[in-house]
Write a protein that holds these residues in place. Structure first.
Motif, PDB file in Angstrom:
ATOM      1  N   LYS A   2       0.852  -1.185   0.000  1.00 12.45           N
ATOM      2  CA  LYS A   2       0.000   0.000   0.000  1.00 12.45           C
ATOM      3  C   LYS A   2       0.890   1.239   0.000  1.00 12.45           C
ATOM      4  O   LYS A   2       1.809   1.357   0.811  1.00 12.45           O
ATOM      5  CB  LYS A   2      -0.887  -0.021   1.230  1.00 12.45           C
ATOM      6  CG  LYS A   2      -1.985   1.002   1.210  1.00 12.45           C
ATOM      7  CD  LYS A   2      -2.786   0.980   2.484  1.00 12.45           C
ATOM      8  CE  LYS A   2      -3.513  -0.323   2.650  1.00 12.45           C
ATOM      9  NZ  LYS A   2      -4.477  -0.292   3.751  1.00 12.45           N
ATOM     10  N   ILE A   4       0.926   5.776  -0.904  1.00  9.97           N
ATOM     11  CA  ILE A   4       0.124   6.994  -1.062  1.00  9.97           C
ATOM     12  C   ILE A   4       0.734   7.835  -2.168  1.00  9.97           C
ATOM     13  O   ILE A   4       1.914   8.157  -2.130  1.00  9.97           O
ATOM     14  CB  ILE A   4       0.083   7.809   0.243  1.00  9.97           C
ATOM     15  CG1 ILE A   4      -0.568   7.001   1.371  1.00  9.97           C
ATOM     16  CG2 ILE A   4      -0.672   9.129   0.021  1.00  9.97           C
ATOM     17  CD1 ILE A   4      -0.513   7.681   2.726  1.00  9.97           C
ATOM     18  N   LYS A   5      -0.096   8.173  -3.159  1.00  9.42           N
ATOM     19  CA  LYS A   5       0.335   9.080  -4.228  1.00  9.42           C
ATOM     20  C   LYS A   5       0.015  10.501  -3.780  1.00  9.42           C
ATOM     21  O   LYS A   5      -1.116  10.806  -3.402  1.00  9.42           O
ATOM     22  CB  LYS A   5      -0.386   8.766  -5.531  1.00  9.42           C
ATOM     23  CG  LYS A   5      -0.014   9.705  -6.656  1.00  9.42           C
ATOM     24  CD  LYS A   5      -0.762   9.383  -7.938  1.00  9.42           C
ATOM     25  CE  LYS A   5      -0.425  10.375  -9.026  1.00  9.42           C
ATOM     26  NZ  LYS A   5      -1.180  10.093 -10.261  1.00  9.42           N
ATOM     27  N   CYS A  14      -4.757  13.435  -2.366  1.00 11.29           N
ATOM     28  CA  CYS A  14      -3.850  12.294  -2.275  1.00 11.29           C
ATOM     29  C   CYS A  14      -4.681  11.017  -2.331  1.00 11.29           C
ATOM     30  O   CYS A  14      -5.819  10.995  -1.851  1.00 11.29           O
ATOM     31  CB  CYS A  14      -3.062  12.342  -0.971  1.00 11.29           C
ATOM     32  SG  CYS A  14      -1.998  13.782  -0.824  1.00 11.29           S
ATOM     33  N   THR A  15      -4.128   9.974  -2.899  1.00 11.44           N
ATOM     34  CA  THR A  15      -4.857   8.721  -3.049  1.00 11.44           C
ATOM     35  C   THR A  15      -4.003   7.548  -2.608  1.00 11.44           C
ATOM     36  O   THR A  15      -2.781   7.576  -2.719  1.00 11.44           O
ATOM     37  CB  THR A  15      -5.297   8.511  -4.516  1.00 11.44           C
ATOM     38  OG1 THR A  15      -4.153   8.679  -5.374  1.00 11.44           O
ATOM     39  CG2 THR A  15      -6.370   9.504  -4.921  1.00 11.44           C
ATOM     40  N   VAL A  16      -4.672   6.516  -2.119  1.00 10.11           N
ATOM     41  CA  VAL A  16      -4.002   5.290  -1.697  1.00 10.11           C
ATOM     42  C   VAL A  16      -4.093   4.284  -2.842  1.00 10.11           C
ATOM     43  O   VAL A  16      -5.142   4.138  -3.468  1.00 10.11           O
ATOM     44  CB  VAL A  16      -4.663   4.717  -0.424  1.00 10.11           C
ATOM     45  CG1 VAL A  16      -4.027   3.398  -0.036  1.00 10.11           C
ATOM     46  CG2 VAL A  16      -4.574   5.722   0.707  1.00 10.11           C
ATOM     47  N   GLU A 125      -1.277   4.396   7.018  1.00 14.31           N
ATOM     48  CA  GLU A 125      -2.035   5.086   5.970  1.00 14.31           C
ATOM     49  C   GLU A 125      -2.961   6.135   6.569  1.00 14.31           C
ATOM     50  O   GLU A 125      -3.006   7.278   6.118  1.00 14.31           O
ATOM     51  CB  GLU A 125      -2.855   4.080   5.172  1.00 14.31           C
ATOM     52  CG  GLU A 125      -3.831   4.717   4.217  1.00 14.31           C
ATOM     53  CD  GLU A 125      -4.980   3.810   3.846  1.00 14.31           C
ATOM     54  OE1 GLU A 125      -6.029   4.362   3.470  1.00 14.31           O
ATOM     55  OE2 GLU A 125      -4.845   2.577   3.934  1.00 14.31           O
ATOM     56  N   MET A 129      -2.319  10.052   5.874  1.00 17.57           N
ATOM     57  CA  MET A 129      -3.343  10.752   5.093  1.00 17.57           C
ATOM     58  C   MET A 129      -3.908  11.930   5.876  1.00 17.57           C
ATOM     59  O   MET A 129      -4.206  12.973   5.299  1.00 17.57           O
ATOM     60  CB  MET A 129      -4.462   9.783   4.689  1.00 17.57           C
ATOM     61  CG  MET A 129      -4.077   8.831   3.576  1.00 17.57           C
ATOM     62  SD  MET A 129      -3.752   9.638   2.006  1.00 17.57           S
ATOM     63  CE  MET A 129      -5.411   9.959   1.434  1.00 17.57           C
TER      64      MET A 129
END
Length: 133
Positions: A2, A4-5, A14-16, A125, A129
């Protein structure tokens, strides 16, 4: 795995992303994890940059996968990534992170201090986040 972008554009959230774990891949495919990360942020040359984020496990640290030649591209000043730069000590001294990046963990193995890229746990995460909002 996993990750994070973190887009450079602060208007894009931001997306996982799930990238297959090396243990789920065949030997031939395990070397392609970094290639998948590079595809995710559309770069050719990747550099692993350590962050100053510390977790609970001393064997784990956090890093960013960044565009190694991002500052050589025209208009790089318009692609400074303030969200990723907050985790990087060089940004304090005028060396910000440029472009889209991936945030993930790096874990020390039992092999004489070698490190492997590692995915984020659910807890990591959630905490990371929160700081990226």
């Amino acid at each position: 795995m996993k990750v994070i972008k973190i887009p450079h554009d602060k208007n894009i959230p931001c997306t996982v992303h799930e990238i297959a774990d090396a243990q789920d891949l065949s030997i031939e495919e395990s070397g392609k994890v970094l290639d998948r990360i590079k595809e995710l942020i559309s770069i050719e040359w990747a550099e692993v940059v350590l962050t100053f984020i510390k977790g609970e496990d001393p064997r784990r640290e956090y890093c960013l996968i960044v565009d190694e030649v991002g500052k050589l591209k025209d208009g790089w000043v318009f692609r400074i990534n303030p969200r990723a730069s907050q985790f990087y000590a060089g940004a304090i001294h005028g060396d910000p992170i440029v472009g889209d990046v991936v945030l993930l963990a790096r874990e020390y193995t039992a092999n004489f201090g070698e490190c492997d890229l590692a995915g984020l746990t659910d807890w990591e995460e959630e905490v990371l986040m929160f700081h990226l909002l």
